[in-house]
Write an enzyme that holds these catalytic residues in place. Sequence first.
Site, PDB file in Angstrom:
ATOM      1  N   GLY A  29       0.942  -1.358   0.014  1.00 55.98           N
ATOM      2  CA  GLY A  29       0.001   0.067  -0.201  1.00 55.98           C
ATOM      3  C   GLY A  29       0.782   1.211  -0.075  1.00 55.98           C
ATOM      4  O   GLY A  29       1.969   1.126   0.609  1.00 55.98           O
ATOM      5  N   ASN A  33       4.632   1.172   1.802  1.00 57.92           N
ATOM      6  CA  ASN A  33       5.813   1.236   0.729  1.00 57.92           C
ATOM      7  C   ASN A  33       6.703   1.978   1.239  1.00 57.92           C
ATOM      8  O   ASN A  33       7.710   2.049   1.240  1.00 57.92           O
ATOM      9  CB  ASN A  33       5.339   1.257  -0.792  1.00 57.92           C
ATOM     10  N   TYR A  88      -6.239  -6.509  -2.568  1.00 65.65           N
ATOM     11  CA  TYR A  88      -6.074  -6.416  -3.934  1.00 65.65           C
ATOM     12  C   TYR A  88      -5.517  -7.454  -4.648  1.00 65.65           C
ATOM     13  O   TYR A  88      -4.529  -8.127  -3.983  1.00 65.65           O
ATOM     14  CB  TYR A  88      -5.675  -5.103  -4.429  1.00 65.65           C
ATOM     15  N   ARG A 103     -11.751  -3.277  -0.853  1.00 69.19           N
ATOM     16  CA  ARG A 103     -11.313  -2.583   0.034  1.00 69.19           C
ATOM     17  C   ARG A 103     -12.395  -1.380   0.645  1.00 69.19           C
ATOM     18  O   ARG A 103     -11.888  -0.580   1.546  1.00 69.19           O
ATOM     19  CB  ARG A 103      -9.936  -1.560  -0.523  1.00 69.19           C
ATOM     20  N   GLY A 258       7.128   5.555  -7.065  1.00 73.27           N
ATOM     21  CA  GLY A 258       6.998   6.966  -6.487  1.00 73.27           C
ATOM     22  C   GLY A 258       7.048   6.785  -5.153  1.00 73.27           C
ATOM     23  O   GLY A 258       7.790   7.818  -4.287  1.00 73.27           O
ATOM     24  N   ASP A 259       6.708   5.696  -4.570  1.00 69.46           N
ATOM     25  CA  ASP A 259       6.688   5.372  -2.883  1.00 69.46           C
ATOM     26  C   ASP A 259       7.959   5.178  -2.447  1.00 69.46           C
ATOM     27  O   ASP A 259       8.447   5.822  -1.540  1.00 69.46           O
ATOM     28  CB  ASP A 259       5.799   4.118  -2.730  1.00 69.46           C
TER      29      ASP A 259
HETATM   30  P1  ADP Z   1       4.692   8.587  -9.473  1.00 67.79           P
HETATM   31  O1  ADP Z   1       4.704   6.744  -9.328  1.00 67.79           O
HETATM   32  O2  ADP Z   1       4.718   9.145  -7.991  1.00 67.79           O
HETATM   33  O3  ADP Z   1       3.993   9.039 -10.390  1.00 67.79           O
HETATM   34  P2  ADP Z   1       7.094   8.471 -10.997  1.00 67.79           P
HETATM   35  O4  ADP Z   1       6.453   7.494 -11.863  1.00 67.79           O
HETATM   36  O5  ADP Z   1       7.331   9.788 -11.637  1.00 67.79           O
HETATM   37  O6  ADP Z   1       6.337   8.503  -9.917  1.00 67.79           O
HETATM   38  O7  ADP Z   1       8.308   7.618 -10.498  1.00 67.79           O
HETATM   39  C1  ADP Z   1       9.162   8.090  -9.271  1.00 67.79           C
HETATM   40  C2  ADP Z   1      10.651   8.163  -9.788  1.00 67.79           C
HETATM   41  O8  ADP Z   1      10.931   6.803  -9.987  1.00 67.79           O
HETATM   42  C3  ADP Z   1      11.075   9.129 -10.777  1.00 67.79           C
HETATM   43  O9  ADP Z   1      11.057  10.442 -10.108  1.00 67.79           O
HETATM   44  C4  ADP Z   1      12.114   8.609 -11.190  1.00 67.79           C
HETATM   45  O10 ADP Z   1      13.238   8.959 -10.059  1.00 67.79           O
HETATM   46  C5  ADP Z   1      11.912   6.942 -11.110  1.00 67.79           C
HETATM   47  N1  ADP Z   1      11.375   6.305 -12.438  1.00 67.79           N
HETATM   48  C6  ADP Z   1      10.294   6.044 -12.518  1.00 67.79           C
HETATM   49  N2  ADP Z   1      10.026   5.562 -13.991  1.00 67.79           N
HETATM   50  C7  ADP Z   1      11.404   5.484 -14.187  1.00 67.79           C
HETATM   51  C8  ADP Z   1      12.053   5.205 -15.655  1.00 67.79           C
HETATM   52  N3  ADP Z   1      11.335   4.722 -16.610  1.00 67.79           N
HETATM   53  N4  ADP Z   1      13.459   5.224 -15.549  1.00 67.79           N
HETATM   54  C9  ADP Z   1      14.173   5.965 -14.660  1.00 67.79           C
HETATM   55  N5  ADP Z   1      13.809   6.135 -13.291  1.00 67.79           N
HETATM   56  C10 ADP Z   1      12.376   6.096 -13.308  1.00 67.79           C
END
Ligand code: ADP
Length: 310
Positions: A29, A33, A88, A103, A258-259
């Site tokens: 979750g 995480n 989930y 949930r 993101g987490d």
């Molecule tokens: P959220 O899930 O909060 O939208 P992101 O998808 O932007 O977050 O991903 C969070 C972090 O993970 C990014 O800021 C980056 O540092 C890393 N990240 C995510 N996707 C990639 C990728 N394809 N290549 C390299 N780093 C990534």
Amino acid sequence: MAGRLLSIGECMVELMQAEGDLMRKGYAGDTFNTAYYARMVLPSDWQVDYVTAVGTDVVSDEMLAFIRSTGVGTQWIRRIEGRTPGLYMIHLKNGERSFSYWRSASAARLLADDADALRSAVEASDVVVFTGITLAILAAGAAETLLAEMRRAKAAGKTVAFDPNIRPRLWDDPAHMRAAITEGARAATLVLPGFDDEAAHFGDADVEATVARYRGLGVRDVVVKDGAKGVTLAIGDAAPLLLPAEPVETVVDTTSAGDSFNGAFLARLVTGAPPAEAAAFAARLAAAVIGHHGALVGRDRLGLPDRPAP
Ligand code: ADP
């Protein structure tokens, strides 16, 4: 300098397709995480605790045992007779993942019902983390209780981190969702939005627009995550600074990118790293996390050194 980080939200039972109809059980979750990765990165004189609510059934016992096994503290987790954790299921079809959730009546929806208990947990902490998902699962009165505690923590000078983590399916209507996310951000000192979500639901034309909108709400620090494009740091009054992401050769599973970024960034920031250094570290960790399956990747698989004995 020792300290305490508190993450607030819902941890669910995860069922992932193993072979055929066989399922593998896990727990995850967004806020859990983040607590998991913060625990992994913080030094041992920091305590990381999780606030949620679970039931009194066997699955709840197992979830608490799992949380403790990761080093995250469960002392503030309430147990509610007659409720069970949310669940989930991850379906895999032709390499594509999809999710089904159970949930809507989870114990975690009651996590802010005991306002005194919530206050005690927040008062005992230096750093508090919550998300738009935390707000989405709470009834209106409970969400207001949580927001009031977050505002109080902000006024007391604590670091209050908020990831909007916008999930339209969890909200009854888009206007309410945007209003609640906006109130969550207002109560925070640090907001960590993902740009795609912000563009889709708040109509931001670019990352600068996201930064400006959250700064306009009185948020001191804004860190906008934008997947492979990197993160934009807007710390205090400084001009926004774009840090490129760490290149990833093969993206295996983006769950918890993101987490994990949030947990690692916060862990480094609150122990004194300059923001750009904290973000570069967090981007490396997130890049390693998405090179593996699952939300919670072990430290050995992330190339982190063993934790020194306390
Ligand atoms: P959220 O899930 O909060 O939208 P992101 O998808 O932007 O977050 O991903 C969070 C972090 O993970 C990014 O800021 C980056 O540092 C890393 N990240 C995510 N996707 C990639 C990728 N394809 N290549 C390299 N780093 C990534």
